[in-house]
Design a protein around this motif. Structure first.
Motif, PDB file in Angstrom:
ATOM      1  N   LEU A   1       0.862  -1.189   0.000  1.00 15.77           N
ATOM      2  CA  LEU A   1       0.000   0.000   0.000  1.00 15.77           C
ATOM      3  C   LEU A   1       0.890   1.227   0.000  1.00 15.77           C
ATOM      4  O   LEU A   1       1.697   1.415   0.912  1.00 15.77           O
ATOM      5  N   THR A   2       0.730   2.069  -1.013  1.00 12.10           N
ATOM      6  CA  THR A   2       1.553   3.271  -1.087  1.00 12.10           C
ATOM      7  C   THR A   2       0.727   4.485  -1.467  1.00 12.10           C
ATOM      8  O   THR A   2      -0.160   4.412  -2.314  1.00 12.10           O
ATOM      9  N   GLN A   3       1.002   5.595  -0.796  1.00 12.21           N
ATOM     10  CA  GLN A   3       0.521   6.901  -1.233  1.00 12.21           C
ATOM     11  C   GLN A   3       1.736   7.700  -1.659  1.00 12.21           C
ATOM     12  O   GLN A   3       2.715   7.788  -0.912  1.00 12.21           O
ATOM     13  N   GLN A   4       1.679   8.260  -2.851  1.00 13.86           N
ATOM     14  CA  GLN A   4       2.828   8.930  -3.430  1.00 13.86           C
ATOM     15  C   GLN A   4       2.539  10.398  -3.738  1.00 13.86           C
ATOM     16  O   GLN A   4       1.390  10.787  -3.955  1.00 13.86           O
ATOM     17  N   VAL A   5       3.607  11.178  -3.752  1.00 13.82           N
ATOM     18  CA  VAL A   5       3.550  12.565  -4.206  1.00 13.82           C
ATOM     19  C   VAL A   5       3.916  12.576  -5.678  1.00 13.82           C
ATOM     20  O   VAL A   5       4.995  12.115  -6.055  1.00 13.82           O
ATOM     21  N   GLY A   6       3.014  13.090  -6.512  1.00 12.09           N
ATOM     22  CA  GLY A   6       3.243  13.086  -7.945  1.00 12.09           C
ATOM     23  C   GLY A   6       4.222  14.150  -8.403  1.00 12.09           C
ATOM     24  O   GLY A   6       4.567  15.086  -7.670  1.00 12.09           O
ATOM     25  N   GLY A   7       4.657  14.032  -9.642  1.00  6.11           N
ATOM     26  CA  GLY A   7       5.709  14.875 -10.180  1.00  6.11           C
ATOM     27  C   GLY A   7       5.345  16.329 -10.377  1.00  6.11           C
ATOM     28  O   GLY A   7       6.235  17.181 -10.484  1.00  6.11           O
ATOM     29  N   SER A   8       4.039  16.648 -10.421  1.00  2.77           N
ATOM     30  CA  SER A   8       3.644  18.050 -10.610  1.00  2.77           C
ATOM     31  C   SER A   8       3.267  18.726  -9.292  1.00  2.77           C
ATOM     32  O   SER A   8       2.684  19.808  -9.291  1.00  2.77           O
ATOM     33  N   ASP A   9       3.625  18.099  -8.177  1.00  2.00           N
ATOM     34  CA  ASP A   9       3.212  18.599  -6.870  1.00  2.00           C
ATOM     35  C   ASP A   9       3.666  20.034  -6.614  1.00  2.00           C
ATOM     36  O   ASP A   9       4.862  20.350  -6.712  1.00  2.00           O
ATOM     37  N   CYS A  10       2.696  20.890  -6.302  1.00  4.12           N
ATOM     38  CA  CYS A  10       2.962  22.289  -5.915  1.00  4.12           C
ATOM     39  C   CYS A  10       3.872  23.011  -6.899  1.00  4.12           C
ATOM     40  O   CYS A  10       4.723  23.827  -6.509  1.00  4.12           O
ATOM     41  N   SER A  11       3.683  22.747  -8.187  1.00  2.07           N
ATOM     42  CA  SER A  11       4.524  23.381  -9.209  1.00  2.07           C
ATOM     43  C   SER A  11       4.340  24.899  -9.232  1.00  2.07           C
ATOM     44  O   SER A  11       5.223  25.621  -9.721  1.00  2.07           O
ATOM     45  N   GLU A  12       3.225  25.397  -8.693  1.00  2.46           N
ATOM     46  CA  GLU A  12       3.002  26.840  -8.625  1.00  2.46           C
ATOM     47  C   GLU A  12       4.056  27.543  -7.765  1.00  2.46           C
ATOM     48  O   GLU A  12       4.383  28.715  -8.000  1.00  2.46           O
ATOM     49  N   ILE A  13       4.597  26.824  -6.761  1.00  2.00           N
ATOM     50  CA  ILE A  13       5.677  27.390  -5.947  1.00  2.00           C
ATOM     51  C   ILE A  13       6.909  27.621  -6.811  1.00  2.00           C
ATOM     52  O   ILE A  13       7.529  28.693  -6.778  1.00  2.00           O
ATOM     53  N   ASN A  14       7.256  26.610  -7.598  1.00  2.00           N
ATOM     54  CA  ASN A  14       8.422  26.730  -8.474  1.00  2.00           C
ATOM     55  C   ASN A  14       8.238  27.875  -9.469  1.00  2.00           C
ATOM     56  O   ASN A  14       9.170  28.642  -9.720  1.00  2.00           O
ATOM     57  N   LYS A  15       7.039  27.973 -10.021  1.00  2.00           N
ATOM     58  CA  LYS A  15       6.767  29.042 -10.989  1.00  2.00           C
ATOM     59  C   LYS A  15       6.927  30.412 -10.339  1.00  2.00           C
ATOM     60  O   LYS A  15       7.532  31.323 -10.924  1.00  2.00           O
ATOM     61  N   ALA A  16       6.398  30.561  -9.115  1.00  2.00           N
ATOM     62  CA  ALA A  16       6.473  31.855  -8.426  1.00  2.00           C
ATOM     63  C   ALA A  16       7.902  32.236  -8.085  1.00  2.00           C
ATOM     64  O   ALA A  16       8.243  33.423  -8.040  1.00  2.00           O
ATOM     65  N   LEU A  17       8.763  31.240  -7.858  1.00  2.00           N
ATOM     66  CA  LEU A  17      10.161  31.505  -7.527  1.00  2.00           C
ATOM     67  C   LEU A  17      11.067  31.495  -8.758  1.00  2.00           C
ATOM     68  O   LEU A  17      12.281  31.720  -8.634  1.00  2.00           O
ATOM     69  N   GLY A  18      10.488  31.210  -9.930  1.00  3.80           N
ATOM     70  CA  GLY A  18      11.273  31.189 -11.156  1.00  3.80           C
ATOM     71  C   GLY A  18      12.204  30.014 -11.260  1.00  3.80           C
ATOM     72  O   GLY A  18      13.297  30.105 -11.819  1.00  3.80           O
ATOM     73  N   VAL A  19      11.770  28.845 -10.704  1.00  4.84           N
ATOM     74  CA  VAL A  19      12.602  27.643 -10.672  1.00  4.84           C
ATOM     75  C   VAL A  19      11.889  26.519 -11.418  1.00  4.84           C
ATOM     76  O   VAL A  19      10.698  26.287 -11.193  1.00  4.84           O
ATOM     77  N   PRO A  20      12.569  25.794 -12.303  1.00  4.32           N
ATOM     78  CA  PRO A  20      11.926  24.670 -12.997  1.00  4.32           C
ATOM     79  C   PRO A  20      11.496  23.579 -12.022  1.00  4.32           C
ATOM     80  O   PRO A  20      12.118  23.389 -10.972  1.00  4.32           O
ATOM     81  N   VAL A  21      10.435  22.870 -12.370  1.00  4.52           N
ATOM     82  CA  VAL A  21      10.027  21.695 -11.598  1.00  4.52           C
ATOM     83  C   VAL A  21      11.087  20.617 -11.777  1.00  4.52           C
ATOM     84  O   VAL A  21      11.672  20.483 -12.862  1.00  4.52           O
ATOM     85  N   ASN A  22      11.364  19.873 -10.711  1.00  5.03           N
ATOM     86  CA  ASN A  22      12.392  18.828 -10.747  1.00  5.03           C
ATOM     87  C   ASN A  22      12.109  17.839 -11.880  1.00  5.03           C
ATOM     88  O   ASN A  22      11.174  17.053 -11.818  1.00  5.03           O
ATOM     89  N   GLY A  23      12.928  17.883 -12.919  1.00  6.69           N
ATOM     90  CA  GLY A  23      12.697  17.061 -14.097  1.00  6.69           C
ATOM     91  C   GLY A  23      12.797  15.571 -13.843  1.00  6.69           C
ATOM     92  O   GLY A  23      12.167  14.776 -14.534  1.00  6.69           O
ATOM     93  N   GLU A  24      13.586  15.179 -12.838  1.00  7.75           N
ATOM     94  CA  GLU A  24      13.785  13.760 -12.543  1.00  7.75           C
ATOM     95  C   GLU A  24      12.477  13.075 -12.178  1.00  7.75           C
ATOM     96  O   GLU A  24      12.278  11.888 -12.451  1.00  7.75           O
ATOM     97  N   PHE A  25      11.552  13.823 -11.554  1.00  9.49           N
ATOM     98  CA  PHE A  25      10.310  13.221 -11.083  1.00  9.49           C
ATOM     99  C   PHE A  25       9.074  13.773 -11.803  1.00  9.49           C
ATOM    100  O   PHE A  25       7.956  13.471 -11.412  1.00  9.49           O
ATOM    101  N   SER A  26       9.263  14.566 -12.841  1.00 13.83           N
ATOM    102  CA  SER A  26       8.131  15.255 -13.466  1.00 13.83           C
ATOM    103  C   SER A  26       7.098  14.295 -14.043  1.00 13.83           C
ATOM    104  O   SER A  26       5.917  14.636 -14.132  1.00 13.83           O
TER     105      SER A  26
END
Length: 253
Positions: free
Chosen positions: A142-167
């Motif tokens: 049984l697993t609950q996971q955090v997906g690759g687009s999690d809270c991408s709005e934070i990255n956008k607001a800080l001008g940082v790309p979303v972590n590509g390794e997990f996107s």
């Protein structure tokens, strides 16, 4: 624009130490809130723990969640890959009879073949091959996971790309991967609940704790962007981002 004193007060507050895996400093004070999921990981885990002879909790953090499932079966193990959490987890879990192990490699777990009838995993990495090796026949994962687009709005607001390794990390990928390793999918669901930060200190605290959201994050590095977010919060009441969560219950076949 000149920064107000509240901004600096929130910075100081957000820089306080984060221990274990406990966000009550934010959640219990109402400084963050999130929409509810349509499932409960805990409610799915509890009946499984009551009917197992040997179980493993992967990525136990400080043991906060696992300790709440007490009473546990006689043979319970937990792993944790973040060194500072291990001592916290041992102090909390060993009095309950849980054996806590520090691990560094998901592909080489220190457990026997077919050892477990249940493996719990909340927001932790894993190797499907190792899962299959250490689960016994018809054992449940049984697993609950955090997906690759999690809270991408934070990255956008800080001008940082979303972590590509997990996107691309999402429900479709995970279920296919498990099926390719001879798991039967019993339940699977994916959702994107909204979370809100009601002050910039709460967001700073979150980013220190979730270090992979913005690798190398520091207030000094992002002060101007953080102040822009602070101003938006002062105007709108909150900063909003979409979480990305999915859950999978699978059986080894």
């Amino acid at each position: 624009m000149e920064k107000d004193q509240a901004f600096y007060d929130f910075i100081k507050d957000g820089n306080r130490a984060f221990k274990g895996w406990d966000f009550s400093f934010l959640t219990e004070t109402g400084r963050t809130s999130s929409n509810v999921l349509s499932w409960s990981y805990g409610s799915m885990a509890i009946p499984l723990t009551r009917n197992t002879d040997c179980m493993l909790d992967m990525g136990t953090g400080g043991g906060e969640f696992l300790s709440l499932l007490h009473p546990l079966s006689a043979n319970v193990f937990a792993t944790e890959g973040y060194g500072p959490n291990v001592a916290i987890a041992k102090a909390r879990l060993e009095p309950l009879g849980v054996q806590v192990t520090f691990i560094e490699d998901d592909n080489n777990l220190p457990f026997a073949d077919n050892q477990f009838s249940l493996i719990l995993n909340r927001h932790e990495s894993y190797s499907p091959f190792e899962l299959r090796r250490i689960l016994n026949k018809h054992g449940v994962f049984l697993t609950q996971q955090v997906g690759g687009s999690d809270c991408s709005e934070i990255n956008k607001a800080l001008g940082v790309p979303v972590n590509g390794e997990f996107s691309e990390w999402n429900l479709q990928l995970v279920t296919k991967e498990l099926e390719n390793h001879d798991f039967q999918i019993l339940f699977a669901k994916e959702e994107f609940p909204v979370t809100r930060f009601y002050d910039i200190g709460a967001l700073i605290y979150y980013l220190h704790a979730i270090s992979w959201q913005v690798p190398g994050f520091s207030v000094t590095k992002y002060e101007h962007k953080l102040f822009d977010i602070h101003q938006d919060i002062q105007k709108n009441g909150y900063f909003e981002a979409r979480q990305h969560r999915f859950i999978v219950k699978a059986r080894k076949i």
